[in-house]
Every structure is written in structure tokens, then in C-alpha cells.
Design a protein around this motif. Structure first.
Motif, mmCIF file in Angstrom:
data_model
loop_
_atom_site.group_PDB
_atom_site.id
_atom_site.type_symbol
_atom_site.label_atom_id
_atom_site.label_comp_id
_atom_site.label_asym_id
_atom_site.label_seq_id
_atom_site.Cartn_x
_atom_site.Cartn_y
_atom_site.Cartn_z
ATOM 1 N N LEU A 89 -0.955 22.511 29.777
ATOM 2 C CA LEU A 89 -0.945 21.519 30.849
ATOM 3 C C LEU A 89 -1.667 22.033 32.089
ATOM 4 C CD1 LEU A 89 2.789 20.346 30.689
ATOM 5 C CD2 LEU A 89 0.792 19.317 29.572
ATOM 6 N N CYS A 90 -2.292 21.106 32.789
ATOM 7 C CA CYS A 90 -2.838 21.371 34.115
ATOM 8 C C CYS A 90 -1.777 20.910 35.120
ATOM 9 C CB CYS A 90 -4.115 20.573 34.353
ATOM 10 S SG CYS A 90 -5.421 20.855 33.150
ATOM 11 N N LEU A 91 -1.386 21.784 36.015
ATOM 12 C CA LEU A 91 -0.458 21.446 37.085
ATOM 13 C C LEU A 91 -1.194 21.603 38.407
ATOM 14 C CD1 LEU A 91 1.542 22.083 34.648
ATOM 15 C CD2 LEU A 91 3.182 22.643 36.403
ATOM 16 N N LEU A 101 8.879 24.545 34.642
ATOM 17 C CA LEU A 101 10.182 24.325 34.001
ATOM 18 C C LEU A 101 10.622 22.864 33.987
ATOM 19 C CD1 LEU A 101 12.225 27.460 35.061
ATOM 20 C CD2 LEU A 101 11.705 26.734 32.735
ATOM 21 N N PRO A 102 10.621 22.136 35.110
ATOM 22 C CA PRO A 102 11.067 20.752 35.055
ATOM 23 C C PRO A 102 10.146 19.854 34.222
ATOM 24 C CG PRO A 102 10.473 21.332 37.312
ATOM 25 C CD PRO A 102 10.363 22.571 36.489
ATOM 26 N N VAL A 103 8.851 20.119 34.248
ATOM 27 C CA VAL A 103 7.901 19.328 33.458
ATOM 28 C C VAL A 103 8.153 19.570 31.970
ATOM 29 C CG1 VAL A 103 5.455 18.976 32.903
ATOM 30 C CG2 VAL A 103 6.158 19.296 35.285
ATOM 31 N N ALA A 104 8.278 20.842 31.594
ATOM 32 C CA ALA A 104 8.513 21.184 30.192
ATOM 33 C C ALA A 104 9.856 20.637 29.708
ATOM 34 C CB ALA A 104 8.457 22.703 30.013
ATOM 35 N N THR A 105 10.869 20.715 30.549
ATOM 36 C CA THR A 105 12.195 20.237 30.167
ATOM 37 C C THR A 105 12.198 18.727 29.989
ATOM 38 O OG1 THR A 105 13.197 22.120 31.283
ATOM 39 C CG2 THR A 105 14.629 20.238 30.846
ATOM 40 N N ALA A 106 11.516 18.010 30.857
ATOM 41 C CA ALA A 106 11.410 16.554 30.700
ATOM 42 C C ALA A 106 10.671 16.202 29.404
ATOM 43 C CB ALA A 106 10.704 15.939 31.904
ATOM 44 N N LEU A 107 9.624 16.959 29.080
ATOM 45 C CA LEU A 107 8.902 16.731 27.818
ATOM 46 C C LEU A 107 9.806 17.023 26.621
ATOM 47 C CD1 LEU A 107 5.362 18.131 28.635
ATOM 48 C CD2 LEU A 107 5.902 15.820 27.886
ATOM 49 N N ILE A 125 5.004 25.213 25.788
ATOM 50 C CA ILE A 125 4.293 24.482 26.834
ATOM 51 C C ILE A 125 3.819 25.501 27.868
ATOM 52 C CG2 ILE A 125 4.454 22.711 28.611
ATOM 53 C CD1 ILE A 125 6.702 21.429 26.933
ATOM 54 N N ALA A 126 2.520 25.438 28.171
ATOM 55 C CA ALA A 126 1.929 26.412 29.085
ATOM 56 C C ALA A 126 1.220 25.711 30.229
ATOM 57 C CB ALA A 126 0.935 27.293 28.337
ATOM 58 N N CYS A 127 1.216 26.380 31.371
ATOM 59 C CA CYS A 127 0.380 25.984 32.494
ATOM 60 C C CYS A 127 -0.848 26.870 32.419
ATOM 61 C CB CYS A 127 1.110 26.210 33.813
ATOM 62 S SG CYS A 127 0.076 25.897 35.261
ATOM 63 N N VAL A 128 -2.009 26.257 32.292
ATOM 64 C CA VAL A 128 -3.256 27.031 32.181
ATOM 65 C C VAL A 128 -4.056 26.920 33.470
ATOM 66 C CG1 VAL A 128 -3.413 26.984 29.686
ATOM 67 C CG2 VAL A 128 -4.356 25.095 30.987
ATOM 68 N N CYS A 129 -3.358 26.890 34.540
ATOM 69 C CA CYS A 129 -3.959 26.713 35.857
ATOM 70 C C CYS A 129 -4.784 27.936 36.243
ATOM 71 C CB CYS A 129 -2.863 26.458 36.871
ATOM 72 S SG CYS A 129 -1.775 25.111 36.363
ATOM 73 N N ALA A 130 -5.958 27.689 36.800
ATOM 74 C CA ALA A 130 -6.904 28.755 37.142
ATOM 75 C C ALA A 130 -6.352 29.713 38.192
ATOM 76 C CB ALA A 130 -8.214 28.149 37.621
ATOM 77 N N HIS A 131 -5.473 29.251 39.067
ATOM 78 C CA HIS A 131 -4.981 30.109 40.143
ATOM 79 C C HIS A 131 -3.945 31.129 39.677
ATOM 80 C CE1 HIS A 131 -1.818 27.075 39.957
ATOM 81 N NE2 HIS A 131 -1.049 27.959 40.566
ATOM 82 N N LEU A 132 -3.414 30.966 38.472
ATOM 83 C CA LEU A 132 -2.422 31.909 37.969
ATOM 84 C C LEU A 132 -3.127 33.065 37.272
ATOM 85 C CD1 LEU A 132 0.203 29.376 36.604
ATOM 86 C CD2 LEU A 132 0.308 30.700 38.711
ATOM 87 N N PRO A 133 -2.642 34.290 37.462
ATOM 88 C CA PRO A 133 -3.348 35.454 36.921
ATOM 89 C C PRO A 133 -3.308 35.545 35.397
ATOM 90 C CG PRO A 133 -1.276 36.121 37.913
ATOM 91 C CD PRO A 133 -1.455 34.651 38.219
ATOM 92 N N GLY A 134 -2.312 34.978 34.762
ATOM 93 C CA GLY A 134 -2.189 35.051 33.311
ATOM 94 C C GLY A 134 -1.618 33.763 32.773
ATOM 95 N N ARG A 135 -1.215 33.811 31.544
ATOM 96 C CA ARG A 135 -0.655 32.629 30.884
ATOM 97 C C ARG A 135 0.801 32.466 31.294
ATOM 98 N NH1 ARG A 135 -2.243 29.245 27.011
ATOM 99 N NH2 ARG A 135 -0.702 28.397 25.582
ATOM 100 N N THR A 136 1.140 31.310 31.830
ATOM 101 C CA THR A 136 2.505 30.988 32.195
ATOM 102 C C THR A 136 3.001 29.975 31.181
ATOM 103 O OG1 THR A 136 2.082 31.425 34.517
ATOM 104 C CG2 THR A 136 3.975 30.045 34.015
ATOM 105 N N GLU A 137 4.002 30.374 30.388
ATOM 106 C CA GLU A 137 4.412 29.566 29.241
ATOM 107 C C GLU A 137 5.922 29.591 29.078
ATOM 108 O OE1 GLU A 137 2.494 29.467 24.987
ATOM 109 O OE2 GLU A 137 3.919 31.129 25.073
ATOM 110 N N VAL A 138 6.458 28.473 28.576
ATOM 111 C CA VAL A 138 7.846 28.410 28.159
ATOM 112 C C VAL A 138 7.866 28.018 26.684
ATOM 113 C CG1 VAL A 138 8.820 27.918 30.431
ATOM 114 C CG2 VAL A 138 8.107 26.019 28.977
ATOM 115 N N ARG A 139 8.856 28.561 25.960
ATOM 116 C CA ARG A 139 8.963 28.318 24.527
ATOM 117 C C ARG A 139 10.393 28.065 24.126
ATOM 118 N NH1 ARG A 139 5.709 29.819 20.403
ATOM 119 N NH2 ARG A 139 3.699 30.361 21.196
#
Length: 166
Positions: A89-91, A101-107, A125-139
């Protein structure tokens, strides 16, 4: 004998040349999902590989500023007959794990109520936003075992996720 030596030396020369470092190394381009989040590629359910997941995401309403960069489904190797789902996802530009977390939980709540949810083994579900240094993901590696219906509370649901923000 000369012919055999010549035939061996040609591949060896090619291999040596291939292993040399070029003088002008350029950094690799960001992944296409990051470029999508920067507005350089289309985003949305049409970027999902897998008809069932794409249809589910077309029926799902994402919060303002959130879009699908990519997604796919795969047969679960651990749970025959079920699928593993992956969404990138792009956030918004300032997003963090607290926003994911709230976006992933709603999904997850929407997916559990959908027919596709009855066939889902795991959800990532991952946020692949360019401003984050690495992969931010919940599973949720055990999607079938969790109710994903708001009980006992939304905060309790946040604790179900395995988080990685590397």
C-alpha cells in the motif's frame, strides 16, 4: 590441443570480464511499488496479480490518501486449498507503523467478512512508502484462527499482527 585450449580460454575471458566492477556504478532504481507511491506508475486494484484479490480490493473502501501499489495471491504451501495474500500500500508521506496498523486491521476485518477470507491462510500488508528506510509490514500468519471482527477490541486486534519495520 590448440583448439581445445582456445575453446576453454574464450569462456574464461568472458567470465573474467563479467566479474569486473564497472567504473561508473549507478545506484539501482527504487522498486516499482515505491515509484507507484511517488506517482510514477498507476496504483489501484488493477495492479494486483490475482483476480479474487483484485475483485475484493475493488469492493473495499480504503481511507483517503491510501492506494494499492501492488498485490498478489499464492497457494499456501502450509495450508493446502488456502491462499496467502500480499498487499503493498501507498500511505501518505508521513506514514509509519502507527498509520499502517488501522488500515491493515480494517482490511483484515473486511476480508474476514468476504468469501475470499474463508480461503485465506495468511495476510501480509506493507507500506512501501519512499520516505521509510525499509519495508514496514504487518502479517497474520494464521488468518483463519483470528476473528477479525473488532472483538475484544481494536487495540487487541493490533496485537495479532506480527510487525516488521526494518
Amino acid at each position: 590441443m590448440r583448439r581445445a585450449t582456445a575453446l576453454i580460454s574464450i569462456p574464461a575471458a568472458v567470465l573474467i570480464a563479467a566479474c569486473q566492477t564497472p567504473d561508473d556504478t549507478t545506484p539501482p532504481d527504487p522498486p516499482q511499488t515505491v515509484l507507484a507511491c511517488q506517482g510514477k506508475f498507476v496504483t489501484g486494484p488493477q495492479t494486483i496479480a490475482g483476480l479474487d484479490l483484485s475483485k475484493f480490493m475493488q469492493r473495499t473502501r480504503l481511507p483517503p490518501g491510501v492506494s494499492v501499489a501492488a498485490g498478489r495471491s499464492a497457494l499456501s504451501p502450509e495450508h493446502p486449498g488456502l491462499v496467502d495474500l500480499y498487499l503493498d500500500l501507498c500511505l501518505p508521506d508521513t506514514a509509519s507503523m502507527n498509520d499502517l496498523l488501522p488500515v491493515a486491521t480494517a482490511l483484515a476485518n473486511d476480508l474476514k467478512a468476504d468469501e475470499l477470507g474463508s480461503r485465506t491462510a495468511s495476510l501480509a500488508i506493507a507500506c512501501v512508502c519512499a520516505h521509510l528506510p525499509g519495508r514496514t509490514e504487518v502479517r497474520d500468519e494464521d488468518f483463519q484462527q483470528h476473528p477479525w471482527n473488532g472483538t475484544p477490541s481494536r487495540d487487541a486486534e493490533y496485537l495479532i499482527w506480527t510487525r516488521s519495520d526494518s
